[in-house]
Scaffold this active site. Structure first.
Site, mmCIF file in Angstrom:
data_model
loop_
_atom_site.group_PDB
_atom_site.id
_atom_site.type_symbol
_atom_site.label_atom_id
_atom_site.label_comp_id
_atom_site.label_asym_id
_atom_site.label_seq_id
_atom_site.Cartn_x
_atom_site.Cartn_y
_atom_site.Cartn_z
ATOM 1 N N SER A 226 -4.873 -6.687 -12.468
ATOM 2 C CA SER A 226 -3.657 -5.747 -13.079
ATOM 3 C C SER A 226 -3.461 -6.159 -14.137
ATOM 4 O O SER A 226 -3.485 -7.302 -14.782
ATOM 5 C CB SER A 226 -2.006 -5.597 -12.290
ATOM 6 O OG SER A 226 -2.574 -4.979 -10.909
HETATM 7 N N1 SAH Z 1 -2.833 -7.214 -6.154
HETATM 8 C C1 SAH Z 1 -4.427 -7.328 -7.215
HETATM 9 C C2 SAH Z 1 -5.029 -5.938 -8.045
HETATM 10 C C3 SAH Z 1 -4.594 -4.717 -6.560
HETATM 11 S S1 SAH Z 1 -5.459 -3.612 -7.903
HETATM 12 C C4 SAH Z 1 -4.967 -8.328 -8.150
HETATM 13 O O1 SAH Z 1 -3.581 -9.183 -8.149
HETATM 14 O O2 SAH Z 1 -5.584 -8.500 -8.596
HETATM 15 C C5 SAH Z 1 -5.564 -2.636 -5.873
HETATM 16 C C6 SAH Z 1 -6.570 -2.825 -4.443
HETATM 17 O O3 SAH Z 1 -5.410 -1.988 -3.326
HETATM 18 C C7 SAH Z 1 -7.948 -2.971 -4.539
HETATM 19 O O4 SAH Z 1 -8.782 -4.257 -4.231
HETATM 20 C C8 SAH Z 1 -7.734 -1.963 -4.145
HETATM 21 O O5 SAH Z 1 -9.004 -1.865 -3.423
HETATM 22 C C9 SAH Z 1 -6.283 -1.838 -3.024
HETATM 23 N N2 SAH Z 1 -6.345 -0.976 -1.750
HETATM 24 C C10 SAH Z 1 -6.541 0.404 -1.930
HETATM 25 N N3 SAH Z 1 -6.790 0.485 -0.798
HETATM 26 C C11 SAH Z 1 -5.639 0.327 -0.227
HETATM 27 C C12 SAH Z 1 -5.523 0.030 1.029
HETATM 28 N N4 SAH Z 1 -5.056 1.403 1.663
HETATM 29 N N5 SAH Z 1 -4.974 -0.841 1.922
HETATM 30 C C13 SAH Z 1 -4.874 -1.979 1.496
HETATM 31 N N6 SAH Z 1 -6.157 -2.253 0.285
HETATM 32 C C14 SAH Z 1 -6.106 -1.015 -0.372
#
Ligand code: SAH
Length: 215
Positions: free
Chosen positions: A64
């Site tokens: 992000s």
């Molecule tokens: N917090 C992260 C950025 C997140 S991007 C950081 O600091 O880098 C969103 C993430 O959510 C992605 O890695 C994606 O694979 C994950 N994601 C999407 N759906 C999800 C779910 N149902 N359960 C867990 N993770 C999920």
């Protein structure tokens, strides 16, 4: 990977930029000044680690934008000793910011490859975060209840499992909505189990998906 003098300087400037953009919580800014964002990113993007922008981290996902991390962390009101559940570990950067603030962090990632990569990285770092491979919509019943729940992917809905696992008086921060844009919401769980909602503007996240994936 090293955290050089240059990295630290760039990080100071980035934190200053985020402060100018309106993040007033000193604890959040201090934590972000400590966490070397560049080590959470693919090497090809190292030069950009200290720009206030999101970047690809592989498996079609992104780390992000720093401002967004700061904004969500500020809304979450995380503090020492609180139990925080993060949905969407991604690079692990946000989880480490929370750990630096003293929170006990549990984080779930659905993407198998990303989970493995981030687990390996975090094992080499000093921040303690418990990582889980799974569908974040289900939460972690074994470790519930949580003081805070942070969703870092666009959520079209909020599962009852997550609401059940939030403490009364606890906060959940979630980018809510289906289309390209989401509304940042903060939900507080009331005594009777219902949720009171506040809204904080428009953001853009990758979607929250179901089940474990190799995509
Ligand atoms: N917090 C992260 C950025 C997140 S991007 C950081 O600091 O880098 C969103 C993430 O959510 C992605 O890695 C994606 O694979 C994950 N994601 C999407 N759906 C999800 C779910 N149902 N359960 C867990 N993770 C999920």
């Amino acid at each position: 990977m090293q955290d050089t003098f240059r990295h630290k300087g760039l990080r100071k400037q980035l934190v200053e930029e985020i402060r100018r953009k309106g993040i007033t919580d000193v604890r959040v800014l201090e934590a972000m000044e400590k966490i070397p964002r560049h080590i959470f990113m693919d090497s090809s993007f190292l030069e950009f680690a200290y720009q206030d922008k999101p970047f690809p981290i592989g498996s079609g996902q992104t780390i992000s934008q720093p401002y967004t991390v700061a904004f969500q962390t500020m809304l979450l009101e995380a503090s020492r000793g609180l139990k925080v559940l993060e949905i969407g570990t991604g690079s692990g950067y946000q989880a480490c910011v929370l750990a630096e603030m003293g929170a006990k962090v549990y984080s779930i990632e659905r993407q198998r490859k990303l989970f493995a990569k981030t687990k390996l990285l975090l094992e080499s770092l000093s921040w303690k975060v418990q990582l889980f491979l799974g569908d974040g919509n289900l939460g972690l019943p074994k470790f519930a209840p949580f003081d805070r729940i942070l969703i870092t992917a666009a959520a079209p809905s909020i599962s009852t499992a997550l609401v059940d696992q939030l403490k009364v008086g606890g906060l959940m921060v979630v980018p809510f909505g289906e289309g390209a844009d989401q509304t940042m919401k903060r939900l507080i769980k009331l005594e009777d189990g219902s949720l009171k909602e506040e809204q904080f503007g428009i953001f853009r996240f990758v979607p929250l998906l179901g089940n474990i994936g190799n995509d």
